[in-house]
Design a protein around this motif. Structure first.
Motif, PDB file in Angstrom:
ATOM      1  N   UNK A  96       0.616  -1.314  -0.078  1.00  0.00           N
ATOM      2  CA  UNK A  96      -0.103  -0.044   0.089  1.00  0.00           C
ATOM      3  C   UNK A  96       0.794   1.330   0.047  1.00  0.00           C
ATOM      4  N   UNK A  97       2.039   1.191  -0.580  1.00  0.00           N
ATOM      5  CA  UNK A  97       2.886   2.398  -0.551  1.00  0.00           C
ATOM      6  C   UNK A  97       2.401   3.462  -1.170  1.00  0.00           C
ATOM      7  N   UNK A  98       2.481   4.628  -0.598  1.00  0.00           N
ATOM      8  CA  UNK A  98       1.787   5.851  -1.570  1.00  0.00           C
ATOM      9  C   UNK A  98       3.154   6.795  -1.388  1.00  0.00           C
ATOM     10  N   UNK A  99       3.636   7.593  -2.590  1.00  0.00           N
ATOM     11  CA  UNK A  99       4.567   8.635  -2.668  1.00  0.00           C
ATOM     12  C   UNK A  99       3.810  10.017  -2.865  1.00  0.00           C
ATOM     13  N   UNK A 100       4.088  10.722  -1.928  1.00  0.00           N
ATOM     14  CA  UNK A 100       3.628  12.301  -2.010  1.00  0.00           C
ATOM     15  C   UNK A 100       4.237  12.915  -2.757  1.00  0.00           C
ATOM     16  N   UNK A 101       3.605  13.703  -3.450  1.00  0.00           N
ATOM     17  CA  UNK A 101       4.284  14.588  -4.528  1.00  0.00           C
ATOM     18  C   UNK A 101       3.653  16.095  -4.442  1.00  0.00           C
ATOM     19  N   UNK A 102       4.849  16.985  -4.366  1.00  0.00           N
ATOM     20  CA  UNK A 102       4.781  18.616  -4.315  1.00  0.00           C
ATOM     21  C   UNK A 102       5.159  18.896  -5.591  1.00  0.00           C
ATOM     22  N   UNK A 103       4.161  18.934  -6.522  1.00  0.00           N
ATOM     23  CA  UNK A 103       4.750  19.416  -7.780  1.00  0.00           C
ATOM     24  C   UNK A 103       5.324  20.852  -7.993  1.00  0.00           C
TER      25      UNK A 103
END
Length: 217
Positions: A96-103
């Motif tokens: 269930x890994x999520x990568x959090x992206x701050x574009x």
């Protein structure tokens, strides 16, 4: 939000930056050192967001602080003119890994898909982790436009650091896969992980060996 016991310290860090309340908490996975503060965050009126597998794992493990909002592949949070994107690219550290992206900032937070200290990975097979799929998951992460990579543990890094981790993982997996195909024993595999790849003696290395051998066989 770290462990439950870290809630006050986390909130103090937030208060040092802003007087505004925490509205959302995005879990990168379900482990207590990353999601253990969920219950107190929920009690403080924050909304916890995570991949749907994180919630199902937490239910199965009877962990407190279940996320009330889940997603399958991607979810955006837009608040105060800022966009934050949570994406699930596949299995790796967990299922269930999520990568959090701050574009706007060209920053990612990888959770434990990427580590700078300790450098060795933990493949949580009990909760959907995969040595075979980890690198392809990171290959998709590397398609993002980012300069800064915040790891799950250790100092902040960058694109080159994430690429190095990915390549080192592939080297390790290929070495162990060759040993498995060659009929080497569990003890030999564990000793190789320690001697050649810097895994800690015993502990997580030994816990993962049986599952790793089964997956790579």
């Amino acid at each position: 939000d770290m462990f439950d016991r870290d809630y006050a310290a986390v909130m103090e860090q937030v208060k040092s930056l802003t007087g505004k309340p925490v509205k959302y908490v995005l879990n990168t996975h379900q482990h207590e050192d990353h999601a253990g503060g969920n219950a107190k965050m929920l009690a403080a009126s924050a909304e916890v967001i995570a991949h749907r597998n994180v919630r199902s794992d937490m239910v199965r493990l009877n962990q407190p602080g279940l996320p009330r909002v889940t997603f399958s592949d991607e979810m955006d949070v837009n608040l105060g003119g800022k966009e934050v994107v949570a994406r699930h690219y596949g299995r790796g550290h967990t299922g269930g890994d999520a990568v959090i992206y701050f574009p706007a900032r060209k920053v990612i937070h990888t959770g434990d898909l990427f580590l700078t200290n300790p450098p060795q990975p933990f493949i949580d097979y009990a909760n959907g982790g995969s040595a075979l799929e980890w690198t392809s998951t990171l290959d998709d992460v590397l398609k993002l436009d980012f300069d800064v990579a915040i790891p799950g543990h250790g100092p902040v890094s960058d694109r080159a650091g994430l690429m190095k981790f990915r390549n080192n993982f592939e080297t390790m997996r290929n070495r162990i896969s060759g040993m498995v195909r060659g009929g080497r024993t569990k003890d030999e595999v564990a000793k190789t992980l320690v001697a050649e790849f810097g895994w800690a003696q015993g502990g997580l290395a030994v816990q993962q060996v049986d599952s790793m051998i089964a997956e790579l066989r």
